[in-house]
Write a protein that holds these residues in place. Structure first.
Motif, PDB file in Angstrom:
ATOM      1  N   ASP A 349       0.825  -1.205   0.000  1.00  0.00           N
ATOM      2  CA  ASP A 349       0.000   0.000   0.000  1.00  0.00           C
ATOM      3  C   ASP A 349       0.864   1.262   0.000  1.00  0.00           C
ATOM      4  OD1 ASP A 349      -2.238  -1.560  -0.018  1.00  0.00           O
ATOM      5  OD2 ASP A 349      -2.648  -1.388   2.131  1.00  0.00           O
ATOM      6  N   ASN A 350       1.978   1.233   0.719  1.00  0.00           N
ATOM      7  CA  ASN A 350       2.870   2.396   0.748  1.00  0.00           C
ATOM      8  C   ASN A 350       3.475   2.659  -0.627  1.00  0.00           C
ATOM      9  OD1 ASN A 350       3.731   3.857   3.480  1.00  0.00           O
ATOM     10  ND2 ASN A 350       3.093   1.778   3.994  1.00  0.00           N
ATOM     11  N   LEU A 353       1.015   4.325  -3.180  1.00  0.00           N
ATOM     12  CA  LEU A 353       0.386   5.617  -2.877  1.00  0.00           C
ATOM     13  C   LEU A 353       0.594   6.692  -3.943  1.00  0.00           C
ATOM     14  CD1 LEU A 353       0.772   6.112   0.991  1.00  0.00           C
ATOM     15  CD2 LEU A 353      -1.351   6.108  -0.336  1.00  0.00           C
ATOM     16  N   LEU A 356      -1.487   5.750  -7.520  1.00  0.00           N
ATOM     17  CA  LEU A 356      -2.791   5.087  -7.489  1.00  0.00           C
ATOM     18  C   LEU A 356      -3.619   5.373  -8.747  1.00  0.00           C
ATOM     19  CD1 LEU A 356      -3.927   5.490  -3.767  1.00  0.00           C
ATOM     20  CD2 LEU A 356      -3.326   3.374  -4.951  1.00  0.00           C
ATOM     21  N   GLU A 370      -1.276  -3.517  -8.646  1.00  0.00           N
ATOM     22  CA  GLU A 370      -0.711  -2.998  -7.399  1.00  0.00           C
ATOM     23  C   GLU A 370       0.293  -3.990  -6.808  1.00  0.00           C
ATOM     24  OE1 GLU A 370      -2.530  -0.880  -3.407  1.00  0.00           O
ATOM     25  OE2 GLU A 370      -3.408  -2.783  -4.075  1.00  0.00           O
ATOM     26  N   LYS A 407       8.697   3.689  -3.059  1.00  0.00           N
ATOM     27  CA  LYS A 407       7.428   4.386  -3.293  1.00  0.00           C
ATOM     28  C   LYS A 407       7.579   5.452  -4.370  1.00  0.00           C
ATOM     29  CE  LYS A 407       6.130   7.656  -0.443  1.00  0.00           C
ATOM     30  NZ  LYS A 407       5.635   8.370   0.759  1.00  0.00           N
TER      31      LYS A 407
END
Length: 497
Positions: A349-350, A353, A356, A370, A407
């Motif tokens: 998820d990080n 970010l 997205l 993802e 990220k």
């Protein structure tokens, strides 16, 4: 001579993790005893056992030859054990004097005795030759001054043992000298000092003896005289690291980032710099010189009042981070826990970010894309353990930093700003991160690097800009840059020469 502290056979396990295994530590009164090791080696766990935060599964603790059990932090303080953690434990809205005397505020009939409070704080500060106003509000001080207040607070409790955990991690090398003076003064007072740091050069300069931990075990305790940084690294990681900051020679291309006379009142003034494709440009200076403020303004986290930022010749109106990302700029912040990650969220998820929108169709995120992106970045950067559903706050500091970098790499930036990229990470992780930086430069990324660790800046930079009080005081090529030249410019001496 009876040791001030003896820890014998200390072992500690957590569910699925053996943190410490039969660790011995002896610290003498009036010595600086350094503990070094990679993140996860057991340093923090050992110190939390000494502080009473954890109880050991096995082993004994003796203070001045008497075996004892430290039941908790209050008991530790009562027994003369002072702790100064990496994260400051102060109250910003109180005065310096009130912070120093926290827990021991002189009072009568429920009223604070202000004169005695002030005099007690002054006595502690005078013992260190510390030029800090005891009546100043703590939040108005620089980071280095707050660090001195934190140590003064521990010293005011008249400890027999003080633990300093990464005390210079937020300080420039110049500012760290004031702290070293305080440490030496405490050593002269006969205090046993346990010093934890990833900065190996300062360990060698300051420590009398060094204990190396690796994988929860004590590897060796050595006198610091005759010990080299290379030997310490070999003991810490179990292998040779011939170059902590490897420099890869890559072709330098056209200018990618241009900053022209960028100004924000009270922070920086008319800052101009440029970074070319494949180039690593260092931004050096003392803490408070404006390095981070310039980086945040370039990225769009803070708004400059005047000046221009261009990427590939196109002016960027970066008034928000989103606009900065859209322009091809990425920013790895100096405080990864506060600004760089969502700690409780997963690695996957990080990493997703910043991109997205690119992983979505009709407002729905493609979980397959993802996961594929996260897996690609984790494998590429060597994040360990490589479990993309794992919460980031369960990783070591070095692996958290790799996630922050991953990220932003997922956004494929033209410009990467790295603010203290190796702060608080061990030597093994430093080498890994710098290998990643070298690969990014080789791929043509323009990199602006901020670091308070001067050897890091000197080792990896193709050019260096030095900031002094918000202004560029020098621009140095790789061949002409050395510690003395940079420090002259950082302290303002070069400005007036």
């Amino acid at each position: 001579m009876t040791a001030a502290l003896e820890m014998r056979g200390i072992s500690k396990s957590f569910p699925g993790i053996r943190a410490l295994a039969d660790v011995d530590l002896e610290v003498r009164a009036g010595e600086v005893h350094a503990i070094v090791g990679e993140n996860g080696a057991g340093k923090s766990t050992l110190m939390k056992i000494l502080a009473g935060v954890y109880q050991p599964d096995r082993g004994t603790i003796s203070l001045e030859g008497e075996e004892t059990r430290v039941s908790g932090p209050i008991d530790a303080r009562r027994r003369g054990i002072g702790m100064v953690y990496q994260e400051l434990n102060l109250v910003p809205d109180l005065t310096v004097a009130e912070n120093i005397m926290l827990g021991a505020t002189p009072s009568r009939l429920g009223f604070v005795r202000r004169r005695r409070l002030h005099d007690a704080a002054v006595a502690v500060l005078d013992a260190f030759d510390a030029r800090v106003d005891p009546s100043a509000i703590l939040g108005s001080l620089t980071v280095s001054q707050q660090q001195i207040v934190e140590i003064a607070k521990a010293y005011a409790q008249r400890p027999k043992i003080i633990v300093l955990d990464e005390p210079t991690s937020s300080l420039s090398e110049h500012e760290a000298q004031a702290l070293f003076h305080i440490v030496r003064r405490m050593r002269e007072d006969g205090i046993a000092i346990i010093y934890i740091s990833h900065r190996l050069r300062e360990v060698l300069d300051l420590a009398d003896r060094v204990t190396v931990l690796r994988d929860g075990r004590r590897i060796e305790t050595r006198e610091s005289s005759g010990l080299t940084a290379g030997e310490m690294i070999r003991l810490m990681v179990g292998r040779e690291l011939t170059d902590i900051f490897p420099k890869r020679e890559v072709p330098i291309g056209a200018t990618v980032l241009e900053v022209e006379e960028l100004t924000r009142s009270g922070a920086f003034d008319e800052v101009s710099l440029h970074v070319r494709a494949g180039e690593i440009v260092g931004l050096a200076g003392l803490v408070g010189a404006g390095r981070t403020e310039v980086a945040r303004a370039v990225f769009g986290l803070e708004r400059a009042q005047s000046g221009a930022v261009r990427v590939d010749g196109v002016e960027v109106q970066a008034r928000t981070p989103g606009q900065g990302v859209k322009a091809g700029i990425a920013y790895v912040p100096e405080d990864r826990k506060r600004d760089g990650i969502v700690p409780s969220a997963s690695i996957k998820d990080n990493i997703a970010l910043p991109v997205l929108s690119g992983l979505s169709t009709g407002g729905w995120i493609s979980r397959f894309r993802e996961r594929s992106l996260a897996r690609e970045q984790v494998d590429s950067l060597g994040v360990s353990p490589p479990v993309i559903e794992r919460a980031v706050d369960t990783l070591s500091g070095g692996n958290q930093q790799k996630v922050v970098i991953a990220k932003w790499l997922a956004a494929r930036p033209r410009v990467l700003i790295l603010d203290e990229p190796t702060r608080g990470v061990d030597v093994g992780a430093k080498a890994d991160i710098h290998e990643i930086i070298g690969e990014l430069a080789a791929a043509g990324t323009a990199i602006l690097l901020i670091s308070s660790e001067l050897p890091e800046v000197l080792a990896v930079s193709d050019r260096i800009y030095v900031l002094h009080e918000g202004r560029i005081s020098a621009e140095l090529g790789r061949a002409e840059a050395d510690e003395a030249t940079v420090m002259h410019a950082a302290t303002g001496e070069a400005v007036h020469s």
